[in-house]
Design an enzyme around this catalytic site. Structure first.
Site, PDB file in Angstrom:
ATOM      1  N   ASN A 160       0.842  -1.201   0.000  1.00  0.00           N
ATOM      2  CA  ASN A 160       0.000   0.000   0.000  1.00  0.00           C
ATOM      3  C   ASN A 160       0.875   1.249   0.000  1.00  0.00           C
ATOM      4  OD1 ASN A 160      -0.399  -1.389   2.817  1.00  0.00           O
ATOM      5  ND2 ASN A 160      -0.941   0.696   3.310  1.00  0.00           N
ATOM      6  N   ASP A 161       0.696   2.185   0.872  1.00  0.00           N
ATOM      7  CA  ASP A 161       1.244   3.543   0.722  1.00  0.00           C
ATOM      8  C   ASP A 161       2.741   3.616   0.364  1.00  0.00           C
ATOM      9  OD1 ASP A 161      -1.026   3.376   2.288  1.00  0.00           O
ATOM     10  OD2 ASP A 161      -0.257   4.616   3.891  1.00  0.00           O
ATOM     11  N   GLN A 177       4.578   0.433   2.072  1.00  0.00           N
ATOM     12  CA  GLN A 177       3.877  -0.441   3.004  1.00  0.00           C
ATOM     13  C   GLN A 177       3.739  -1.810   2.339  1.00  0.00           C
ATOM     14  OE1 GLN A 177       1.968   0.957   6.292  1.00  0.00           O
ATOM     15  NE2 GLN A 177       4.101   1.505   5.901  1.00  0.00           N
ATOM     16  N   TRP A 220       4.144   1.446  10.027  1.00  0.00           N
ATOM     17  CA  TRP A 220       3.228   2.143   9.131  1.00  0.00           C
ATOM     18  C   TRP A 220       3.887   3.355   8.480  1.00  0.00           C
ATOM     19  CZ3 TRP A 220      -2.211   1.881  11.932  1.00  0.00           C
ATOM     20  CH2 TRP A 220      -2.653   0.552  11.885  1.00  0.00           C
ATOM     21  N   THR A 221       3.042   4.188   7.905  1.00  0.00           N
ATOM     22  CA  THR A 221       3.543   5.215   6.986  1.00  0.00           C
ATOM     23  C   THR A 221       4.408   6.276   7.652  1.00  0.00           C
ATOM     24  OG1 THR A 221       2.028   4.866   5.210  1.00  0.00           O
ATOM     25  CG2 THR A 221       2.634   7.135   5.597  1.00  0.00           C
ATOM     26  N   ARG A 284      -1.479   9.405  13.082  1.00  0.00           N
ATOM     27  CA  ARG A 284      -0.527   8.689  12.218  1.00  0.00           C
ATOM     28  C   ARG A 284      -0.013   9.498  11.025  1.00  0.00           C
ATOM     29  NH1 ARG A 284      -5.473   5.923  11.877  1.00  0.00           N
ATOM     30  NH2 ARG A 284      -6.460   5.927   9.812  1.00  0.00           N
ATOM     31  N   GLU A 339      -5.475  10.933   6.857  1.00  0.00           N
ATOM     32  CA  GLU A 339      -4.295  10.076   6.775  1.00  0.00           C
ATOM     33  C   GLU A 339      -3.275  10.744   5.852  1.00  0.00           C
ATOM     34  OE1 GLU A 339      -5.824   5.580   7.370  1.00  0.00           O
ATOM     35  OE2 GLU A 339      -6.094   6.309   5.349  1.00  0.00           O
ATOM     36  N   ASP A 372      -9.764   9.183   5.118  1.00  0.00           N
ATOM     37  CA  ASP A 372     -10.050   7.793   5.482  1.00  0.00           C
ATOM     38  C   ASP A 372     -11.510   7.443   5.181  1.00  0.00           C
ATOM     39  OD1 ASP A 372      -9.451   5.332   6.475  1.00  0.00           O
ATOM     40  OD2 ASP A 372      -9.719   5.877   8.569  1.00  0.00           O
TER      41      ASP A 372
HETATM   42  N1  DQQ Z   1      -1.849   3.189   5.596  1.00  0.00           N
HETATM   43  C1  DQQ Z   1      -0.922   3.053   6.674  1.00  0.00           C
HETATM   44  C2  DQQ Z   1      -1.289   4.111   7.650  1.00  0.00           C
HETATM   45  C3  DQQ Z   1      -1.968   5.108   6.798  1.00  0.00           C
HETATM   46  C4  DQQ Z   1      -2.753   4.268   5.861  1.00  0.00           C
HETATM   47  C5  DQQ Z   1      -0.992   1.672   7.223  1.00  0.00           C
HETATM   48  C6  DQQ Z   1      -3.191   4.969   4.617  1.00  0.00           C
HETATM   49  O1  DQQ Z   1      -0.164   4.631   8.304  1.00  0.00           O
HETATM   50  O2  DQQ Z   1      -2.767   5.981   7.537  1.00  0.00           O
HETATM   51  O3  DQQ Z   1      -0.615   0.744   6.258  1.00  0.00           O
HETATM   52  O4  DQQ Z   1      -3.429   4.094   3.584  1.00  0.00           O
END
Ligand code: DQQ
Length: 669
Positions: A160-161, A177, A220-221, A284, A339, A372
């Site tokens: 992901n991110d 991620q 995480w990110t 976050r 986010e 989100d």
């Molecule tokens: N993905 C991460 C978070 C973020 C979210 C977790 C956004 O830190 O807020 O994988 O896609």
């Protein structure tokens, strides 16, 4: 409802007792003195081992911390007992699934229920309501074809991110991620790849694993900052052993290694915990740091209070201790959790990108947040007051989360970085899958990164940014075919003869017929790409554009098009849309129609660019004022079956188009 005594006791234990504990906990943590002191932490971490002396980063009061520990332990024990006693009930509630399909018709897009805490904030969000998982008989040939040729993706499993993008000692670094064990969301670590040109990539070992109590549930990110002496620091969110979101510091183990293979986590982590009033699960994604007028570093972190999306601001001198500013960078009621906030300057005068710390009269500032609630990336342009640490949008009606989007298709959790080697700001973004999870499992991978884009302020409008694929992507162009001044009559379609059509870069200009426009009475108001009927719905001046990834007989095709509307005031409005309704004969993939308005200034021709790459179509109108990314899952336009068509489905105007089409070579990924 009747209850016997035993039931009553169970009921009390299950519902009231935890509430009492939570209230006690809350009262202790939000006493008035806490609220007066913005630095006091509302969450005190419980590490496996001792924190190293002197490394505790936030100011905490010992008495409160002790009391907190006692109450936390009590609470944890009570919850353990609660779960042990009532586990099945709890688990059943958490595993609630979307109702199974009863038919195999086209799926509707829904906001799916979460599958449980073991999943998480970035789990797959497209799950068809109608149409069973894998109800379409996907062959392995079809699924293999979806893998792209010039979009970044790991060799396998879930991504992901984008995280901590940076140019360091001659290499572009992309962290991301990554779930190394499966093509679905899970325990996330930082994947890592490097490139010399943002196009060809070399995959490196995982940069950061979930090996500490403060990131046990996920690394995480986060973002990277280059310090003036060339040192690199990274701040990232850890989801702790208790699923609390905290911020952690990391740095390269060997700063002389240009590949940055090994990373060290600061022994005093976490450096930030959720402050009073902020939920432990709403804190976050720290940004790259920028300089304050006092010479400190400043970061912002996304959160929410009730339904108001907010961005908290912290100052630091050493990235180990932080001071929470009284005010917020910005807040927008009703937008929910923010986010992956991004904050950066753009020049009002020139085309160069700017280092994140640049400020002054020639500069505007962009705030971007990933919502989100609706899973889209919104931005706004405004003015930053460095003394107050506060940003104000130029146009409050186009504020963050309620106005402009980077992209009107699938585009989320994006992040920019300043590329000092080419003085440009580059944008990365996570492009999700909009097929079923079962297909992801069969493919063995899920998600792509969009082609990196440069970002500048639109000097002509001053009210939007312009995004454009980085120039390096042009090096993949080969075999150009030119079509000059093709006239497409109203209601017609023209096949474009090109050798193959699954990897393309299409650049085109369109002119509509001026006489027809002048003759028309304006009444085409209220057009909306998403709500109107897609490419099949005809108006006097649109739709017209391209059908990509099309079969010969258009059984499958994805139209990307303009629709021009003439209002009653005689003014023209132009829309840029992409219609996935017929992009696949499969019934278990997303079929949304995307798009939005695109500003077209006096004297400008209509122009679009489309990058086609197997299962992704990235489209840019008016040099990148409005962008749309689609995921397309063809069943028929695979192997060498894809065709390209030019179409004009307008009822009144003819359209004249000039087009350059390149085949695209595959990148090394
Ligand atoms: N993905 C991460 C978070 C973020 C979210 C977790 C956004 O830190 O807020 O994988 O896609």
């Amino acid at each position: 409802m009747h209850m016997n005594l035993l039931d009553m006791n169970t009921f009390f234990f299950r519902s009231t007792f935890p509430l009492i504990l939570l209230t006690l906990f809350h009262n202790i943590m939000t006493s008035s003195s806490d609220l007066e002191n913005p630095l006091a932490a509302s969450y005190a971490p419980l590490p496996d081992g001792e924190l190293p002396a002197g490394n505790n980063p936030t100011i905490r009061r010992p008495r409160k911390a002790a009391l907190f520990l006692v109450v936390s332990a009590f609470l944890v024990l009570a919850l353990v007992a609660l779960i042990a006693g009532n586990g099945p009930v709890l688990r059943k509630e958490l595993n609630t699934e979307v109702a199974p399909p009863s038919t195999t018709s086209t799926p509707e897009k829904v906001t799916p229920l979460s599958r449980g805490v073991e999943k998480g904030v970035s789990e797959k969000s497209f799950r068809p309501l109608l149409g069973a998982d894998n109800s379409y008989p996907w062959s392995s040939n079809m699924l293999d074809w979806q893998r792209t040729a010039f979009h970044f993706q790991p060799k396998k499993n879930w991504m992901n991110d984008p995280n901590g993008p940076v140019f360091y000692k001659g290499w572009y670094h992309l962290f991301y991620q990554y779930h190394p064990d499966a093509p679905v969301w899970g325990k996330i670590v930082w994947g890592h790849a490097v490139s010399k040109d943002l196009i060809n990539w070399r995959h490196l070992p995982i940069a950061m694993e979930t090996d500490q109590w403060y990131d046990e549930q996920g690394v995480w990110t986060g973002s990277a900052t280059i310090l003036p002496d060339g040192q690199l620091v990274v701040l990232y969110t850890g989801s702790t052993n208790e699923s609390v979101q905290v911020q952690n510091l990391a740095y390269p183990a060997d700063p002389s290694d240009p590949l940055l293979i090994k990373w060290v986590k600061y022994p005093g982590n976490p450096v930030l915990v959720p402050p009073p009033g902020i939920d432990t699960k709403d804190f976050r994604d720290p940004t790259t740091a920028w300089k304050t007028p006092e010479g400190k570093w400043r970061i912002t972190i996304g959160s929410k209070i009730n339904k108001t999306g907010i961005s908290l601001v912290y100052d630091t001198e050493d990235f180990k201790t932080f001071e929470l500013l009284d005010g917020l960078l910005h807040a927008v009621p009703g937008t929910g959790m923010w986010e992956c906030v991004d904050f950066y300057p753009v020049s009002k005068q020139n085309e160069n990108g700017l280092d994140t710390s640049v400020d002054g009269p020639g500069v505007k500032h962009v705030v971007k947040a990933s919502m989100d609630d609706d899973r889209n990336d919104y931005y706004a342009i405004g003015t930053y007051d460095a003394h107050k640490g506060k940003w104000t949008p130029d146009n409050p009606t186009l504020d963050v989360g309620i106005g402009l989007r980077y992209d009107y298709g699938i585009y989320y959790a994006s992040k920019t970085f300043y590329d000092q080697s080419k003085q440009r700001r580059v944008l990365w973004s996570w492009i999700k899958e909009t097929d079923t999870e079962a297909s992801d499992i069969n493919k063995g991978w899920a998600s792509l990164m969009g082609v990196p884009r440069t970002i500048v302020l639109d000097k002509k409008t001053q009210s939007n940014i312009i995004q454009w694929p980085v120039e390096e992507i042009n090096r993949l162009r080969t075999n150009m075919t030119v079509f000059k001044n093709i006239v497409v009559e109203a209601g017609s379609i023209v096949p474009l003869s090109i050798p193959a059509a699954s990897q393309l870069d299409i650049v085109a200009e369109f002119e509509i017929d001026e006489k027809t426009v002048n003759r028309l009475n304006g009444d085409d108001v209220g057009y909306d790409c998403v709500k109107n009927g897609g490419a099949a719905e005809r108006g006097a001046l649109g739709p017209f554009g391209f059908s990509v990834l099309a079969t010969e007989g258009l059984k499958e095709h994805t139209p990307v098009y303009f629709y021009v509307a003439k209002g009653v005031d005689g003014n023209l409005q132009t829309f840029f849309c992409a219609d996935q309704a017929r992009s696949s004969t499969a019934n278990d993939v997303d079929k949304s129609i995307y798009g939005s308005i695109v500003p077209v200034l006096k004297g400008e021709k209509l122009s679009m660019r489309i990058l086609v790459d197997h299962s992704i179509v990235e489209s840019f109108a008016q040099e990148g004022r409005t962008c749309i990314t689609s995921r397309v899952y063809p069943t028929k336009t695979i192997n060498n079956n894809a065709r390209l068509f030019l179409f004009n489905n307008a009822t009144a105007t003819k359209v004249t188009a000039s087009i350059n089409v390149w085949q695209m070579n595959s990148a090394h990924i």
